[in-house]
Design an enzyme around this catalytic site. Structure first.
Site, PDB file in Angstrom:
ATOM      1  N   ASN A 181       8.541  -3.881  -3.517  1.00  0.00           N
ATOM      2  CA  ASN A 181       7.677  -4.980  -4.129  1.00  0.00           C
ATOM      3  C   ASN A 181       8.343  -5.901  -4.924  1.00  0.00           C
ATOM      4  O   ASN A 181       8.533  -5.212  -6.116  1.00  0.00           O
ATOM      5  CB  ASN A 181       6.351  -4.212  -4.650  1.00  0.00           C
ATOM      6  CG  ASN A 181       5.486  -5.265  -5.350  1.00  0.00           C
ATOM      7  OD1 ASN A 181       5.523  -6.515  -5.175  1.00  0.00           O
ATOM      8  ND2 ASN A 181       4.538  -4.651  -6.266  1.00  0.00           N
ATOM      9  N   TRP A 182       8.840  -7.069  -4.653  1.00  0.00           N
ATOM     10  CA  TRP A 182       9.569  -7.829  -5.414  1.00  0.00           C
ATOM     11  C   TRP A 182       8.759  -8.697  -6.442  1.00  0.00           C
ATOM     12  O   TRP A 182       9.157  -9.504  -7.231  1.00  0.00           O
ATOM     13  CB  TRP A 182      10.223  -9.040  -4.432  1.00  0.00           C
ATOM     14  CG  TRP A 182      11.423  -8.391  -3.911  1.00  0.00           C
ATOM     15  CD1 TRP A 182      11.777  -6.820  -4.129  1.00  0.00           C
ATOM     16  CD2 TRP A 182      12.217  -8.729  -2.858  1.00  0.00           C
ATOM     17  NE1 TRP A 182      13.009  -6.846  -3.257  1.00  0.00           N
ATOM     18  CE2 TRP A 182      13.181  -7.795  -2.564  1.00  0.00           C
ATOM     19  CE3 TRP A 182      12.280 -10.097  -2.306  1.00  0.00           C
ATOM     20  CZ2 TRP A 182      13.967  -8.210  -1.484  1.00  0.00           C
ATOM     21  CZ3 TRP A 182      13.310 -10.393  -1.112  1.00  0.00           C
ATOM     22  CH2 TRP A 182      14.323  -9.480  -0.994  1.00  0.00           C
ATOM     23  N   LYS A 183       7.212  -8.688  -6.398  1.00  0.00           N
ATOM     24  CA  LYS A 183       6.272  -9.085  -7.225  1.00  0.00           C
ATOM     25  C   LYS A 183       6.705 -10.681  -7.157  1.00  0.00           C
ATOM     26  O   LYS A 183       7.124 -11.319  -6.338  1.00  0.00           O
ATOM     27  CB  LYS A 183       6.441  -8.486  -8.717  1.00  0.00           C
ATOM     28  CG  LYS A 183       6.286  -7.125  -8.377  1.00  0.00           C
ATOM     29  CD  LYS A 183       6.000  -6.577  -9.850  1.00  0.00           C
ATOM     30  CE  LYS A 183       5.734  -4.760  -9.404  1.00  0.00           C
ATOM     31  NZ  LYS A 183       5.397  -4.251 -10.646  1.00  0.00           N
ATOM     32  N   HIS A 239      -2.890  -3.827  -5.712  1.00  0.00           N
ATOM     33  CA  HIS A 239      -1.990  -3.409  -6.844  1.00  0.00           C
ATOM     34  C   HIS A 239      -2.404  -3.810  -8.388  1.00  0.00           C
ATOM     35  O   HIS A 239      -3.401  -4.648  -8.448  1.00  0.00           O
ATOM     36  CB  HIS A 239      -0.701  -4.526  -6.709  1.00  0.00           C
ATOM     37  CG  HIS A 239       0.227  -3.956  -7.703  1.00  0.00           C
ATOM     38  ND1 HIS A 239       0.492  -4.273  -8.908  1.00  0.00           N
ATOM     39  CD2 HIS A 239       1.426  -3.279  -7.309  1.00  0.00           C
ATOM     40  CE1 HIS A 239       1.572  -3.726  -9.165  1.00  0.00           C
ATOM     41  NE2 HIS A 239       2.284  -3.130  -8.543  1.00  0.00           N
ATOM     42  N   GLU A 252      -1.570  -5.023 -10.775  1.00  0.00           N
ATOM     43  CA  GLU A 252      -1.386  -6.456 -11.520  1.00  0.00           C
ATOM     44  C   GLU A 252      -2.311  -7.462 -10.924  1.00  0.00           C
ATOM     45  O   GLU A 252      -2.767  -7.999 -11.551  1.00  0.00           O
ATOM     46  CB  GLU A 252       0.015  -7.147 -11.048  1.00  0.00           C
ATOM     47  CG  GLU A 252       1.194  -6.360 -12.152  1.00  0.00           C
ATOM     48  CD  GLU A 252       2.524  -5.893 -11.497  1.00  0.00           C
ATOM     49  OE1 GLU A 252       2.728  -6.538 -10.533  1.00  0.00           O
ATOM     50  OE2 GLU A 252       3.001  -5.027 -11.949  1.00  0.00           O
ATOM     51  N   GLU A 269      -0.070   4.767  -8.055  1.00  0.00           N
ATOM     52  CA  GLU A 269       0.802   3.996  -9.192  1.00  0.00           C
ATOM     53  C   GLU A 269       0.018   3.966 -10.262  1.00  0.00           C
ATOM     54  O   GLU A 269      -0.862   2.969 -10.777  1.00  0.00           O
ATOM     55  CB  GLU A 269       0.928   2.566  -8.729  1.00  0.00           C
ATOM     56  CG  GLU A 269       1.630   2.165  -7.512  1.00  0.00           C
ATOM     57  CD  GLU A 269       2.396   1.004  -7.384  1.00  0.00           C
ATOM     58  OE1 GLU A 269       3.556   1.083  -7.251  1.00  0.00           O
ATOM     59  OE2 GLU A 269       1.942  -0.121  -7.708  1.00  0.00           O
ATOM     60  N   GLY A 293       6.527  -0.728 -14.413  1.00  0.00           N
ATOM     61  CA  GLY A 293       7.411  -1.545 -15.282  1.00  0.00           C
ATOM     62  C   GLY A 293       7.729  -0.996 -16.596  1.00  0.00           C
ATOM     63  O   GLY A 293       8.160  -1.859 -17.483  1.00  0.00           O
ATOM     64  N   SER A 311       7.976   2.851 -12.064  1.00  0.00           N
ATOM     65  CA  SER A 311       9.479   3.088 -12.654  1.00  0.00           C
ATOM     66  C   SER A 311      10.244   3.991 -11.858  1.00  0.00           C
ATOM     67  O   SER A 311      10.791   4.979 -12.462  1.00  0.00           O
ATOM     68  CB  SER A 311       9.098   3.503 -14.073  1.00  0.00           C
ATOM     69  OG  SER A 311       8.763   2.636 -14.796  1.00  0.00           O
ATOM     70  N   GLY A 362       9.249  -1.596  -7.809  1.00  0.00           N
ATOM     71  CA  GLY A 362       9.338  -2.815  -8.271  1.00  0.00           C
ATOM     72  C   GLY A 362      10.722  -3.140  -8.705  1.00  0.00           C
ATOM     73  O   GLY A 362      11.405  -3.592  -7.939  1.00  0.00           O
TER      74      GLY A 362
HETATM   75  P1  PGA Z   1       8.056  -0.970 -11.101  1.00  0.00           P
HETATM   76  O1  PGA Z   1       7.096  -1.194 -10.602  1.00  0.00           O
HETATM   77  O2  PGA Z   1       9.032   0.123 -10.170  1.00  0.00           O
HETATM   78  O3  PGA Z   1       8.833  -1.998 -11.670  1.00  0.00           O
HETATM   79  O4  PGA Z   1       7.640   0.267 -12.261  1.00  0.00           O
HETATM   80  C1  PGA Z   1       6.298  -0.585  -9.356  1.00  0.00           C
HETATM   81  C2  PGA Z   1       4.985  -1.450  -8.673  1.00  0.00           C
HETATM   82  O5  PGA Z   1       4.551  -2.071  -9.508  1.00  0.00           O
HETATM   83  O6  PGA Z   1       4.704  -1.294  -7.454  1.00  0.00           O
END
Ligand code: PGA
Length: 256
Positions: free
Chosen positions: A9-11, A95, A97, A168, A174, A213, A234
């Site tokens: 997931n490159w966001k 997600h 976010e 998640e 993150g 993470s 991510g």
């Molecule tokens: P992260 O994000 O690996 O940077 O913690 C995971 C995600 O939001 O899918």
């Protein structure tokens, strides 16, 4: 048998040229990847170009979001038909976010999941408690509400089998502080048992991922758990070598 998978997931990272460069460099990596499904979710801007580039590779394409209508006056939104036409297979829904910054609700996630299947896409439904909810002992309650609302409109057994759920925990995303693998496994088991109550034996086919993470050093702590079928990643998915290392680690772990 549930095929393990690693989803990048490159966001809101990676321009179009960064994304193309990633694919070129990733294909130069030594990725055995045997049996591990590899999915990249770039920005909407990069999806179309990557769909052509990925044809020569075993990488699959996912979107980070979509709207639940096929077409119409929804300025700024992306339709599942647009995604399907360019060969997108998966779509991340709910997600944290999107829930936190863009107000996506459990009901929205449910509508997106239903439409995704109706349009031939597979939703990756994200669920997870925040730190406060965890400290208050509400993890299972939160997961249950998010999950059951998101799947309530799914009526086809064929869809149930293809569904992907990503656990998640918001506090782990993150932050560099992942959940403990044993705790993630407990929540994954809880997710499967909720689906089992609803759908019976078919729940055994649903892939459940962990995200938050994950990196090349810790990914197999999660995927070694029998109820966790892969990871949604991510930060550590932004570098080709790191993504390749995670895929190879899962592949090696599964081969035993
Ligand atoms: P992260 O994000 O690996 O940077 O913690 C995971 C995600 O939001 O899918």
């Amino acid at each position: 048998m549930r095929q393990p998978m690693v989803i990048a997931n490159w966001k809101m990272n990676m321009t179009l040229s960064d994304s193309e460069e990633f694919v070129r460099r990733f294909t130069a990596e030594d990725v055995g990847g045997g049996g591990v499904e590899m999915v990249i979710c770039p920005s909407f801007i990069a999806l179309s170009a990557l769909s052509l580039l990925l044809k020569e590779t075993s990488l699959l394409l996912g979107a980070q979001n979509m709207y639940w209508e096929k077409a119409g006056a929804f300025t700024g939104e992306i339709s599942p038909l647009m995604l399907r036409e360019i060969g997108v297979r998966y779509v991340i829904t709910g997600h944290s976010e999107r829930r936190t910054y863009f107000g996506e609700t459990d009901e929205d996630v449910g509508k997106k999941a239903e439409t995704a299947f109706a349009m031939g896409l597979v939703p990756v439904i994200c669920v997870g408690e925040n730190g406060e909810e965890r400290r208050a002992g509400k993890t299972k309650e939160v997961i249950g509400r998010q999950l059951l609302t998101a799947v309530q409109a799914l009526h086809e057994e064929a869809d149930w089998r293809r569904l992907i759920v990503a656990y998640e925990p918001v506090w782990a995303i993150g932050t560099g502080v992942p959940a403990r693998a044993e705790d993630a496994a407990v929540v994954a088991a809880c997710i499967r048992s909720l689906l089992h109550e609803k759908w019976g034996e078919v729940a055994a086919a649903v892939r459940i991922l962990y995200g938050g993470s994950v990196n090349p050093d810790n990914i197999t702590e999660f995927t070694a758990r029998p109820g966790i079928d892969g990871a949604l990643v991510g930060n550590s998915s932004l570098k080709p070598a790191s993504f390749a290392a995670m895929v190879n680690a899962v592949s090696a772990e599964r081969r035993g």
